[in-house]
Scaffold this motif. Structure first.
Motif, mmCIF file in Angstrom:
data_model
loop_
_atom_site.group_PDB
_atom_site.id
_atom_site.type_symbol
_atom_site.label_atom_id
_atom_site.label_comp_id
_atom_site.label_asym_id
_atom_site.label_seq_id
_atom_site.Cartn_x
_atom_site.Cartn_y
_atom_site.Cartn_z
ATOM 1 N N PHE A 26 0.840 -1.208 0.000
ATOM 2 C CA PHE A 26 0.000 0.000 0.000
ATOM 3 C C PHE A 26 0.871 1.253 0.000
ATOM 4 N N LEU A 27 1.910 1.256 0.810
ATOM 5 C CA LEU A 27 2.781 2.430 0.910
ATOM 6 C C LEU A 27 3.575 2.673 -0.365
ATOM 7 N N GLU A 28 3.915 1.607 -1.075
ATOM 8 C CA GLU A 28 4.593 1.781 -2.359
ATOM 9 C C GLU A 28 3.692 2.506 -3.353
ATOM 10 N N GLU A 29 2.410 2.176 -3.318
ATOM 11 C CA GLU A 29 1.442 2.805 -4.219
ATOM 12 C C GLU A 29 0.965 4.156 -3.701
ATOM 13 N N ASN A 30 1.068 4.381 -2.412
ATOM 14 C CA ASN A 30 0.573 5.605 -1.770
ATOM 15 C C ASN A 30 1.648 6.175 -0.849
ATOM 16 N N PRO A 31 2.737 6.674 -1.416
ATOM 17 C CA PRO A 31 3.856 7.126 -0.582
ATOM 18 C C PRO A 31 3.520 8.317 0.321
ATOM 19 N N ASP A 32 2.433 9.014 0.043
ATOM 20 C CA ASP A 32 2.046 10.148 0.875
ATOM 21 C C ASP A 32 1.102 9.753 2.012
ATOM 22 N N ALA A 33 0.824 8.464 2.141
ATOM 23 C CA ALA A 33 -0.055 8.016 3.233
ATOM 24 C C ALA A 33 0.510 8.507 4.552
#
Length: 191
Positions: A84-91
């Motif tokens: 998820f963090l790879e796809e959404n680095p601004d999480a």
């Protein structure tokens, strides 16, 4: 990037008695989401695997741990969060729901630089009263069944996990009091 309910790079874990039935999870997670948090639910992974195997969730949770070790659900959750963090680095904030054993705490500790834990506690009597009052189809209205479910959770190590929490919220009073405690907690660690 922050994976926390705090101001530092961390992973917030919601666990122990909080995850047993009747604790007020819905309010807690609804408020977290309203502040922009993402929730990773370890139970979702068990439900997915149970569906694949054609088993009930309790059997699947036990068998997964027998087949792959005590870390398996945490390991799969860590993989899911990292993807998820790879796809959404601004999480900004990720909450993990479903920590039940010290093995799982260890896995998250090894996988993320820093994390924070919080437990919400309500007595078995209070929780049973809430469960019977809400009258959901999947809840037992037999106290012995309710206690048996708690025992299964305790056998996984929830007591040890609770003892290591960074924060505690007590939910023994009315809804308004609990809501104030949760709002206060989020204001303290997210703002």
């Amino acid at each position: 990037m922050r994976i926390t309910l705090g101001l530092f790079s961390a992973l917030l874990m919601i666990h122990p008695h909080f995850l047993c039935t009747g604790f007020g999870k819905s309010l807690f997670f609804d408020l977290a989401k309203s502040k922009g948090a993402i929730v990773a639910n370890m139970g979702d992974i068990i439900r997915e695997k149970a569906k694949e195997r054609g088993e009930d969730t309790g059997t699947t949770a036990r068998k997964l741990r027998e087949e792959h070790g005590q870390y398996i659900v945490a390991k799969l959750t860590v993989q899911k969060i990292k993807a998820f963090l790879e796809e959404n680095p601004d999480a900004d904030t990720i909450l993990v729901e479903g920590i039940r054993s010290p093995y799982e705490i260890e896995m998250f500790d090894e996988s993320f630089e820093n994390f924070t834990t919080v437990s919400v506690f309500a007595s078995p009597k209070t929780r049973f009263e809430r469960v019977t009052a809400r009258n959901r189809e999947d809840d037992s209205n037999v106290y012995e069944d309710f206690k048996e479910r708690d025992e299964r959770e305790l056998n996984l190590g929830i007591g040890t996990v609770m003892a290591t929490s960074d924060y505690y919220i007590i939910n023994e009073d009315d809804f308004e009091s609990y809501e104030k405690e949760v709002v206060s907690f989020f204001n303290k660690v997210m703002d």
